[in-house]
Write an enzyme that holds these catalytic residues in place. Structure first.
Site, PDB file in Angstrom:
ATOM      1  CG  ASP A   1     -24.162  51.789  89.491  1.00  0.00           C
ATOM      2  OD1 ASP A   1     -23.475  52.764  89.134  1.00  0.00           O
ATOM      3  OD2 ASP A   1     -25.217  51.449  88.907  1.00  0.00           O
TER       4      ASP A   1
ATOM      5  CG  ASP B   1     -25.033  55.274  82.430  1.00  0.00           C
ATOM      6  OD1 ASP B   1     -24.623  54.112  82.282  1.00  0.00           O
ATOM      7  OD2 ASP B   1     -25.628  55.670  83.453  1.00  0.00           O
TER       8      ASP B   1
HETATM    9  C1  DGJ Z   1     -26.256  54.088  86.092  1.00  0.00           C
HETATM   10  C2  DGJ Z   1     -24.934  54.635  86.533  1.00  0.00           C
HETATM   11  O1  DGJ Z   1     -24.071  53.602  86.871  1.00  0.00           O
HETATM   12  C3  DGJ Z   1     -25.161  55.594  87.701  1.00  0.00           C
HETATM   13  O2  DGJ Z   1     -23.925  56.098  88.135  1.00  0.00           O
HETATM   14  C4  DGJ Z   1     -26.074  56.706  87.267  1.00  0.00           C
HETATM   15  O3  DGJ Z   1     -25.439  57.482  86.291  1.00  0.00           O
HETATM   16  C5  DGJ Z   1     -27.375  56.135  86.742  1.00  0.00           C
HETATM   17  N1  DGJ Z   1     -27.139  55.173  85.706  1.00  0.00           N
HETATM   18  C6  DGJ Z   1     -28.259  57.234  86.199  1.00  0.00           C
HETATM   19  O4  DGJ Z   1     -29.372  56.767  85.594  1.00  0.00           O
END
Ligand code: DGJ
Length: 757
Positions: free
Chosen positions: A544, A474
């Site tokens: 998300d 991420d």
């Molecule tokens: C952003 C990601 O898009 C989410 O799926 C998750 O992993 C969060 N970060 C965790 O901090």
């Protein structure tokens, strides 16, 4: 196939032709890009007119060539100062800021492969490369243009290398990997724009005189503007008409310029964004641009998507999972956020295993001081308070459940409240004397420094060795306070690109060292969804936002340029955590299954009825996942307010029907038409039967549920499906139930399976 005849160059793929020629004065002229033309055809020299038109008050080349106006020509790579006042492919400063260059043809090579590399490496298997070198008329400055033709995928890969053989420095300000001059402006530009949680929304606009730029200045590809662009004729739709798709294979600041000149010529350029960019080329040094892929279609936009999907899977993606069926996963993020214990995770995992899920993903919060998002980033050491048996212990217990195990990392970042920052404050990206600006309370590590990437390689290698099968990589902030302390940098303008090169080399080392780990990229959802990241990880977290209505648009935009197997889609809770929209779990599944399926909700809060539904969904997905992950994706004609998608493999075709609103009393049937159905085949059509929940019907329960929603089983010829189409069973419309009446509701879906019999 690549050929040179006299002063002409021909590049052919199965369905497209690209032609160039060297002009009498030595400039490399673009002649044609479009449908396939045999290179020996009569009349090729008539495709472009001669140099016999004056451009009013324009600058002509010299007194002997009063009809040579570079501004009126189609060129392959433009520079400023000799009359071409359109956007330049290259701007390079020498002698204290001079920018005039006049590159002319020098030499060429045709290679039965692809012998140049930038990271990420794109394979040249089965491809041929044309390399054309241009040299400035006065200075020893060289431009090497490369065109690699992938015949079967109808893709041409483009890049440029700038070489400085002067005694003095050359300062690069703009370097493009592709320039494409088209002879008319009758195109519309499609771009994929948005923001966090609404990534890659398709926008289509008519071109008009002047410059249109799509770009990212966020340091990453960005959710604001993806690097994918498409030029389409006004009449072009999903299955008809001309279009050209172009996408840089790059994860940093990118720019795509489209300029319509006063003379109606259309120039397309893809570049590293000149915003803040600079690169110092000392004597003898070269700079290689990222690569850009392009494809032409005479039969609509879906054809372009298929070309890019196949090209990415066959030549860009390196993972051994590319063509393997990807596991159905359960991710704990929206199920627990930071609030978890080993016990809670194991309960979630065992419920997921019972439902048939295959991979447990432990998201953010397992390491260091990470109890919320203000701390802990950088400390990739397990938090024993939360996970007393460590990652190995948890991984062992998950494996005992028959599931694979993987976790989340965010290696490019550091929190001020972390042991890493206490030890290495100098590794944070910051300008000496200025307080850096945070994003999500966190800061970037300077990946342009090799000591930082070496450290990350060591640290991550040790956690990646703890019995894991999967990693989610991420990155949750954009760049600010641009500054590099890399000793290799010739100027601060090198920061952005050096950072991305550092990221690529780190990912390259890690994915080579851990070939059995399935990597998934993510950046605040889809902030870094690009072809280059797919070279290292064959799937990415699409967004998300998992609300099915939003997701229809996000997946539509993403699928224009990226393969189904790269879209990671999760079924999440209702109401949705991003927009509170309520929806049925059956509809959420029907949309999420177009790609790589996962679940991300607290299964422990669900009823046994819902868990049974999920178990059926997972079983259905496994039965059809090869098609859903690797099939050919197409849009079907919409009907009566519904959108239809299809995905087809050799074995079967699946069709999604999606309606945004359930209309009352329309008095008609919705049609399903499949223009690409095989006219010589007969299809059996069944429907994935959805479970009807009490809350779907409210007071109408149970009367309605017992008299409607018959199973569907039809036999239809391909000829009927592709020409007239068939009327689908009626929808619930306020009055009268018959056994075949369907409950779809707002944001409702049905999923059909078609097999040839
Ligand atoms: C952003 C990601 O898009 C989410 O799926 C998750 O992993 C969060 N970060 C965790 O901090």
């Amino acid at each position: 196939m690549i050929e040179k005849k006299d002063n002409w160059f021909f590049i052919s793929t199965e369905n497209s032709s690209y032609m160039m020629r060297v002009s009498p004065l030595g400039h490399l002229e673009h002649v044609f890009y479009g449908g396939y033309i045999v290179p020996s055809s009569y009349g090729l020299d008539l495709i472009r007119g001669g140099e016999d038109v004056r451009l009013g008050d324009g600058t002509y080349y010299d007194e002997e060539h009063q009809y040579t106006f570079l501004s009126g020509m189609l060129l392959e790579y433009s520079t400023p100062g000799k009359g071409d006042t359109r956007e330049s492919a290259l701007i390079a400063e020498y002698d204290g800021g001079l920018i005039t260059l006049d590159p002319v043809y020098d030499s060429y090579r045709i290679l039965e492969c692809k012998d140049y590399d930038v990271l990420p490496r794109v394979s040249g298997e089965g491809a041929e490369t044309l390399e054309i070198t241009l040299r400035d008329k006065v200075l020893p400055v060289f431009i090497i243009l490369r065109y690699t033709a992938y015949e079967a995928e109808d893709v041409i890969l483009r890049s440029a290398e700038i070489r400085n053989s002067m005694e003095s420095e050359l300062n690069l300000r703009t370097v493009s990997s592709l320039m494409l001059d088209l002879p008319d402006p009758e195109w519309e530009l499609l771009s994929y724009d948005g923001a966090w949680a609404r990534e890659r929304m398709e926008h289509r606009r008519k071109l008009s005189p002047g410059l249109t730029a799509i770009d990212s200045k966020l340091g990453f590809t960005s959710s604001e503007h993806n690097s994918l662009i498409i030029l389409a004729r006004p009449e072009t739709d999903d299955s008809h008409g001309e279009a050209i798709a172009i996408n840089q294979i790059y994860s940093g600041n990118h720019q795509e310029r489209v300029e319509v000149s006063p003379f109606g010529l259309c120039r397309v350029l893809t570049s590293i964004n000149p915003f803040g960019f600079g690169w110092v080329l000392r004597t003898g040094e070269s700079f290689r641009s990222p690569e850009t892929m392009m494809s032409y279609s005479a039969s609509g936009l879906d054809r372009l998507s298929t070309s890019f999907h196949r090209f990415i899977e066959n030549h860009v993606e390196k993972s051994r999972y590319v063509f393997r069926d990807r596991p159905v996963l359960i991710n704990n993020w929206e199920a627990t956020y930071f609030d978890f214990t080993e016990k809670k995770l194991l309960e979630l995992a065992s419920t997921a295993a019972e439902a048939g899920m295959e991979l447990f993903v432990l998201d953010d919060g397992w390491y260091g001081r990470r109890s919320d998002d203000t701390r802990g980033l950088g400390d990739w050491i397990v938090n024993r308070e939360k996970l007393p048996s460590g990652l190995e212990g948890l991984s062992g217990k998950i494996h005992e459940l028959g599931m694979r195990f993987g976790f989340w990392v965010e290696p490019e970042m550091v929190s001020e409240d972390s042991a890493l920052y206490e030890t290495h404050p100098e590794w944070m990206v910051r300008i000496p004397g200025r307080r850096p600006s945070p994003g999500r309370h966190q800061y970037l590590l300077d990946l342009s420094r090799s000591d930082v990437t070496d450290y990350l390689f060591q640290t991550l290698s040790s956690v990646f060795s703890s019995g894991i099968d999967y990693v989610k990589w991420d990155a949750n902030r954009n760049m600010s306070d641009y500054f590099t302390s890399s000793p290799d940098a010739g100027c601060q303008g090198e920061f952005f690109h050096r950072y991305i090169l550092g990221l690529y080399s780190l990912l390259d080392r890690l994915t080579t060292a851990f070939p059995d780990i399935l990597f998934e990229f993510c950046a605040s959802g889809g902030n870094r969804f690009d072809t280059a990241m797919l070279a290292f990880s064959p799937q990415g977290w699409t967004s998300d936002d998992t609300d099915l209505h939003e997701r229809m648009m996000i997946q539509h935009g993403t699928l224009r340029g990226y393969p189904l197997s790269s879209l990671s889609n999760h079924v999440t809770a209702s109401p949705n955590h991003q927009n509170l929209r309520k929806s049925s779990i059956e509809d959420r599944f029907n949309v999420a299954c177009f790609g790589v399926l996962g679940y991300e909700l607290n299964l422990l809060n669900l009823s046994s009825e819902e868990l049974a539904v999920i178990k059926d969904q997972v079983a259905f997905y496994k039965e059809h996942r090869h098609t859903l992950q690797h099939g050919t994706f197409r849009h079907l004609p919409s009907s009566d307010g519904a959108v239809f998608w299809s995905v087809e493999s050799d074995e079967e075709m699946l069709v999604l029907e999606y309606q945004e609103r359930n209309e009352v009393n329309t008095g008609r049937h919705r049609m399903l038409r499949i223009p690409h159905a095989d006219p010589d085949s007969v299809y059996r059509i069944t429907r994935r039967e959805k479970h009807i929940f009490r809350e779907d019907l409210g007071d109408l329960w149970p009367a309605y549920s017992s008299v409607a929603h018959d199973t569907l089983d039809l036999t239809v010829s391909g000829a009927v499906l592709r020409t007239s189409g068939i009327a689908l069973p009626p929808l619930f419309m306020g009055r009268g139930f018959v056994p075949s009446t369907r409950v779809l509701g707002d944001n409702g879906t049905d999923l059909y399976v078609l097999r040839k019999i």
